[in-house]
Design a protein around this motif. Sequence first.
Motif, PDB file in Angstrom:
ATOM      1  N   PHE A  57       0.846  -1.197   0.000  1.00  8.86           N
ATOM      2  CA  PHE A  57       0.000   0.000   0.000  1.00  8.86           C
ATOM      3  C   PHE A  57       0.876   1.239   0.000  1.00  8.86           C
ATOM      4  N   HIS A  58       0.493   2.229  -0.791  1.00  6.89           N
ATOM      5  CA  HIS A  58       1.185   3.522  -0.759  1.00  6.89           C
ATOM      6  C   HIS A  58       0.879   4.177   0.583  1.00  6.89           C
ATOM      7  N   PRO A  59       1.885   4.767   1.237  1.00 10.42           N
ATOM      8  CA  PRO A  59       1.649   5.373   2.562  1.00 10.42           C
ATOM      9  C   PRO A  59       0.592   6.473   2.569  1.00 10.42           C
ATOM     10  N   SER A  60       0.333   7.096   1.421  1.00 14.22           N
ATOM     11  CA  SER A  60      -0.704   8.133   1.371  1.00 14.22           C
ATOM     12  C   SER A  60      -2.094   7.526   1.512  1.00 14.22           C
ATOM     13  N   GLY A  61      -2.195   6.188   1.304  1.00 19.81           N
ATOM     14  CA  GLY A  61      -3.485   5.519   1.386  1.00 19.81           C
ATOM     15  C   GLY A  61      -4.292   5.570   0.109  1.00 19.81           C
ATOM     16  N   LYS A  62      -3.762   6.172  -0.938  1.00 22.19           N
ATOM     17  CA  LYS A  62      -4.547   6.342  -2.167  1.00 22.19           C
ATOM     18  C   LYS A  62      -4.346   5.207  -3.183  1.00 22.19           C
ATOM     19  N   TYR A  63      -3.230   4.493  -3.053  1.00 21.84           N
ATOM     20  CA  TYR A  63      -2.895   3.500  -4.075  1.00 21.84           C
ATOM     21  C   TYR A  63      -2.440   2.183  -3.457  1.00 21.84           C
ATOM     22  N   LEU A  64      -2.578   1.122  -4.260  1.00 19.12           N
ATOM     23  CA  LEU A  64      -2.023  -0.187  -3.934  1.00 19.12           C
ATOM     24  C   LEU A  64      -1.104  -0.582  -5.089  1.00 19.12           C
ATOM     25  N   LEU A  65       0.119  -0.993  -4.767  1.00 17.32           N
ATOM     26  CA  LEU A  65       1.052  -1.459  -5.788  1.00 17.32           C
ATOM     27  C   LEU A  65       1.103  -2.977  -5.766  1.00 17.32           C
ATOM     28  N   SER A  66       1.242  -3.571  -6.948  1.00 18.03           N
ATOM     29  CA  SER A  66       1.348  -5.025  -7.044  1.00 18.03           C
ATOM     30  C   SER A  66       2.429  -5.390  -8.044  1.00 18.03           C
ATOM     31  N   SER A  67       3.042  -6.558  -7.837  1.00 17.62           N
ATOM     32  CA  SER A  67       3.991  -7.074  -8.823  1.00 17.62           C
ATOM     33  C   SER A  67       3.648  -8.520  -9.124  1.00 17.62           C
ATOM     34  N   SER A  68       4.096  -8.979 -10.302  1.00 19.28           N
ATOM     35  CA  SER A  68       3.566 -10.242 -10.807  1.00 19.28           C
ATOM     36  C   SER A  68       4.581 -10.979 -11.674  1.00 19.28           C
ATOM     37  N   ASP A  69       4.278 -12.252 -11.917  1.00 22.59           N
ATOM     38  CA  ASP A  69       5.066 -13.042 -12.860  1.00 22.59           C
ATOM     39  C   ASP A  69       4.843 -12.588 -14.300  1.00 22.59           C
ATOM     40  N   ASP A  70       3.926 -11.619 -14.521  1.00 23.25           N
ATOM     41  CA  ASP A  70       3.774 -11.065 -15.876  1.00 23.25           C
ATOM     42  C   ASP A  70       4.819  -9.968 -16.145  1.00 23.25           C
ATOM     43  N   LYS A  71       5.789  -9.842 -15.203  1.00 24.38           N
ATOM     44  CA  LYS A  71       6.953  -8.946 -15.343  1.00 24.38           C
ATOM     45  C   LYS A  71       6.629  -7.470 -15.100  1.00 24.38           C
ATOM     46  N   THR A  72       5.413  -7.183 -14.622  1.00 22.54           N
ATOM     47  CA  THR A  72       5.007  -5.787 -14.436  1.00 22.54           C
ATOM     48  C   THR A  72       4.807  -5.435 -12.965  1.00 22.54           C
ATOM     49  N   ILE A  73       4.828  -4.107 -12.732  1.00 19.68           N
ATOM     50  CA  ILE A  73       4.289  -3.514 -11.504  1.00 19.68           C
ATOM     51  C   ILE A  73       3.019  -2.792 -11.938  1.00 19.68           C
ATOM     52  N   ARG A  74       1.961  -2.919 -11.146  1.00 19.72           N
ATOM     53  CA  ARG A  74       0.739  -2.174 -11.437  1.00 19.72           C
ATOM     54  C   ARG A  74       0.372  -1.294 -10.252  1.00 19.72           C
ATOM     55  N   VAL A  75      -0.178  -0.133 -10.564  1.00 24.56           N
ATOM     56  CA  VAL A  75      -0.617   0.813  -9.536  1.00 24.56           C
ATOM     57  C   VAL A  75      -2.137   0.902  -9.614  1.00 24.56           C
ATOM     58  N   TRP A  76      -2.807   0.594  -8.503  1.00 24.35           N
ATOM     59  CA  TRP A  76      -4.271   0.576  -8.448  1.00 24.35           C
ATOM     60  C   TRP A  76      -4.763   1.744  -7.612  1.00 24.35           C
ATOM     61  N   GLU A  77      -5.724   2.478  -8.128  1.00 21.77           N
ATOM     62  CA  GLU A  77      -6.343   3.558  -7.369  1.00 21.77           C
ATOM     63  C   GLU A  77      -7.393   2.947  -6.450  1.00 21.77           C
ATOM     64  N   LEU A  78      -7.206   3.101  -5.145  1.00 20.94           N
ATOM     65  CA  LEU A  78      -8.062   2.385  -4.195  1.00 20.94           C
ATOM     66  C   LEU A  78      -9.512   2.857  -4.207  1.00 20.94           C
ATOM     67  N   SER A  79      -9.739   4.149  -4.434  1.00 21.74           N
ATOM     68  CA  SER A  79     -11.121   4.652  -4.340  1.00 21.74           C
ATOM     69  C   SER A  79     -11.993   4.154  -5.494  1.00 21.74           C
ATOM     70  N   THR A  80     -11.352   3.763  -6.617  1.00 25.97           N
ATOM     71  CA  THR A  80     -12.125   3.315  -7.792  1.00 25.97           C
ATOM     72  C   THR A  80     -11.851   1.859  -8.158  1.00 25.97           C
ATOM     73  N   GLY A  81     -10.729   1.319  -7.686  1.00 21.25           N
ATOM     74  CA  GLY A  81     -10.356  -0.044  -8.063  1.00 21.25           C
ATOM     75  C   GLY A  81      -9.739  -0.128  -9.454  1.00 21.25           C
ATOM     76  N   ARG A  82      -9.439   1.028 -10.057  1.00 19.71           N
ATOM     77  CA  ARG A  82      -8.895   1.020 -11.417  1.00 19.71           C
ATOM     78  C   ARG A  82      -7.368   0.901 -11.395  1.00 19.71           C
ATOM     79  N   CYS A  83      -6.830   0.191 -12.394  1.00 14.11           N
ATOM     80  CA  CYS A  83      -5.389   0.173 -12.595  1.00 14.11           C
ATOM     81  C   CYS A  83      -5.018   1.447 -13.344  1.00 14.11           C
ATOM     82  N   VAL A  84      -4.255   2.333 -12.699  1.00 10.77           N
ATOM     83  CA  VAL A  84      -3.951   3.637 -13.298  1.00 10.77           C
ATOM     84  C   VAL A  84      -2.564   3.676 -13.923  1.00 10.77           C
ATOM     85  N   LYS A  85      -1.754   2.662 -13.665  1.00 12.28           N
ATOM     86  CA  LYS A  85      -0.423   2.638 -14.267  1.00 12.28           C
ATOM     87  C   LYS A  85       0.103   1.207 -14.322  1.00 12.28           C
ATOM     88  N   THR A  86       0.724   0.855 -15.436  1.00  5.51           N
ATOM     89  CA  THR A  86       1.398  -0.437 -15.586  1.00  5.51           C
ATOM     90  C   THR A  86       2.836  -0.172 -15.996  1.00  5.51           C
TER      91      THR A  86
END
Length: 362
Positions: free
Chosen positions: A274-303
């Motif tokens: 979780f981002h310390p600001s509380g606004k985002y969740l970061l994830s990493s995966s075997d698909d070789k990416t990091i994704r940034v999720w906006e918590l208030s909407t559940g949308r992936c805002v950056k890959t």
Amino acid sequence: MALLSDRQRDDLHKSMLDYLFANNHTEAFTALKQSAGIDYTPDPNARYTASASEDATVKIWDWETGEFERTLKGHTKPVNDLDFDHKGHLLVTCSSDLFIKIWDSQNEWKNTKTFPGHEHAVSSVRFMPGDQLIISASRDRTIRLFDVASTHQIRTLSGHSEWVRCAVPSSDGKFVASCSKDQTVRLWDPLTGEMKSELRGHENDVLVVAFAPVAAYTAIRELAGIPNTDRTKRHGLFVASGARDKTIKIWDTQTGQMIRNLAGHDNWVRALAFHPSGKYLLSSSDDKTIRVWELSTGRCVKTVEAHSHFVATLAWGRQPAGGSSGDKKVNGTESTEASDPEKVVNVVATGSVDQTIKIWLP
């Protein structure tokens, strides 16, 4: 014009002193210290990150310069996880050799303690808040609590029917969340060993679990459609989990209900922070990416196409006070005395099967 409080001014000076110290600007460092009238010595270990590997070693790096510092040898099989205590002085590691070890950065990184007890590979290890206890998860299907000073085992938490991949404490230490090959996430009271709830919904091994910081509650409640009249700030109310079913799920630990399923990764989800600001969740995966999720909407805002192979872990670097220090996976850095919970941390570290560690500016 807004005026800084004394605490904010001190924190600003300390941040500036940290920067000058890290970059060897000795004269400027001394001059600022004298003019600000504060007695402050930055911890030289603040710049270190540690990585664990299947080659049975731990390596210490200077994340600011990228320079390799030293190799810690002592485990005889893959090192699966590590965590710094809140001061960054002690590093705890766990391995498939069944042992947990503590290394002292103040004493030439010597291995000062070894904890036996698990009967199969140890998957994860964390310092509990206060740094007097450590919590570990293992392929022997148990979660164990050890006393750091004596190395004695305090308690065993049993209930998972399969390999426990990860166990993490809430930021006040009153709860532990665990996840397992049995496809469940479970919430425990570490003091009594009682299982509080069982969260079911994943369709494959659950590899990682993370407590949401209190700063994220507003965004998660917006996501869940929970009225904003609920202002409870009790720790451990929400957790996120990532699994081999390629999804991330956000849960309400009180009701056991899944709030949102975050789908987007094309392979196993390995790490969450979780981002310390509380606004985002970061994830990493075997698909070789990091994704940034906006918590208030559940949308992936950056890959971010992060590595050339599986991204096994991600972790924040320096964290502000009030942030969780339990999100470190293969990489970890100490939490330092930055202060405003809203301050953005310096860096994100990722570790990959491509045998590299990368440091990213958020």
